[in-house]
Design an enzyme around this catalytic site. Sequence first.
Site, PDB file in Angstrom:
ATOM      1  N   SER A   1       0.916  -1.068   0.049  1.00 42.89           N
ATOM      2  CA  SER A   1      -0.044   0.037  -0.027  1.00 42.89           C
ATOM      3  C   SER A   1       0.918   1.286   0.181  1.00 42.89           C
ATOM      4  CB  SER A   1      -0.706  -0.074   1.149  1.00 42.89           C
ATOM      5  OG  SER A   1      -1.465   1.212   1.506  1.00 42.89           O
TER       6      SER A   1
ATOM      7  N   TYR B   1      -1.877   0.217  10.608  1.00 41.10           N
ATOM      8  CA  TYR B   1      -1.956  -0.111   9.348  1.00 41.10           C
ATOM      9  C   TYR B   1      -0.634   0.253   8.552  1.00 41.10           C
ATOM     10  CZ  TYR B   1      -3.801  -1.114   4.556  1.00 41.10           C
ATOM     11  OH  TYR B   1      -4.005  -1.331   3.271  1.00 41.10           O
TER      12      TYR B   1
END
Length: 260
Positions: free
Chosen positions: A145, A158
């Site tokens: 990501s 995250y």
Amino acid sequence: MHSSLARKTVLITGASSGFGAATALAFARQGAHLILGARRVDRLEQVAAEARKLGAAAADLHSLDVSKTSDVNSFAAWLRGRSEKVDVLVNNAGGAMGLEPVLDGKDDDWETMMQTNVLGVLRVTRAILPLMLKNPGSIIINIGSVAAHTAYEGGAAYCAAKAGELQITRALRLELCGTGVRVGTVDPGMAETEFSVVRFKGDEARAKKVYEGVQPLKAEDVAEAILWVASRPAHVNIDEMIIKCTDQAAIHKVNRRPVK
Ligand code: NDP
Ligand code: 8X3
């Protein structure tokens, strides 16, 4: 059509929705043999049925929870009964839970993010790599990501998890040098899948707001990138790819049109 992918064995984790499902369908169009894993078997069955219609050589599925070593190992044992080799492993299962600052963070959310995005990638790779090492030219594609590259408020766990995934990819690249097995990471920015619905624990209205006034990536955009990475010749390794929608120049720089 990439003829190099016809009849190749392609294992996709988290194939029940979003990028994983779209990637399964993209490889199905190339005539690949799909191996699909996720926890929601009913959804995997739908993806597999669609994949067969699109031309997959075969579409096999099995329940898989990447957060449990025993589950990953059972999945790998089931797979060994079906295929002697894996050509493409897409470590896609994962996601985010919550958007609270560290001060209000929940243990359950942190643990889930680490278990899936970090330990899940390690477990699945450890279990499947023996089926790839005898197969030079095979490739592991991890789904990272933009959160691996830039921190944002509420994203501590995250971002840490995806940064972990990035470093796992880099370490594997070194470990696998000389084996002929390729490894890289595809790191998307904002894409409208079930990602935000999961992150906000079913709050669909809050999830929709993330993409308000923006034209985000679609799952199919990311699937095409994955297909492209996998279809490079065996001597070409795409180490790291960042893919964002045109409206997202950076995590904190997103062009939003007024909503009528
Ligand atoms: P989705 O929520 O649509 O898909 C997530 C997939 O992961 C589902 O198939 C889900 O299946 C699976 N999954 C989650 N936990 C587990 C588990 N413990 N074991 C096995 N499978 C699991 O979101 P996306 O398609 O967007 O997400 C795919 C990947 O892309 C994730 O790693 C995410 O972090 C990453 N990503 C997403 C971005 C976005 O903006 N959408 C941007 C950048 C990266 P099931 O629930 O059936 O087990
Ligand atoms: C998903 C993209 O920006 O929500 O990995 O972290 S972001």
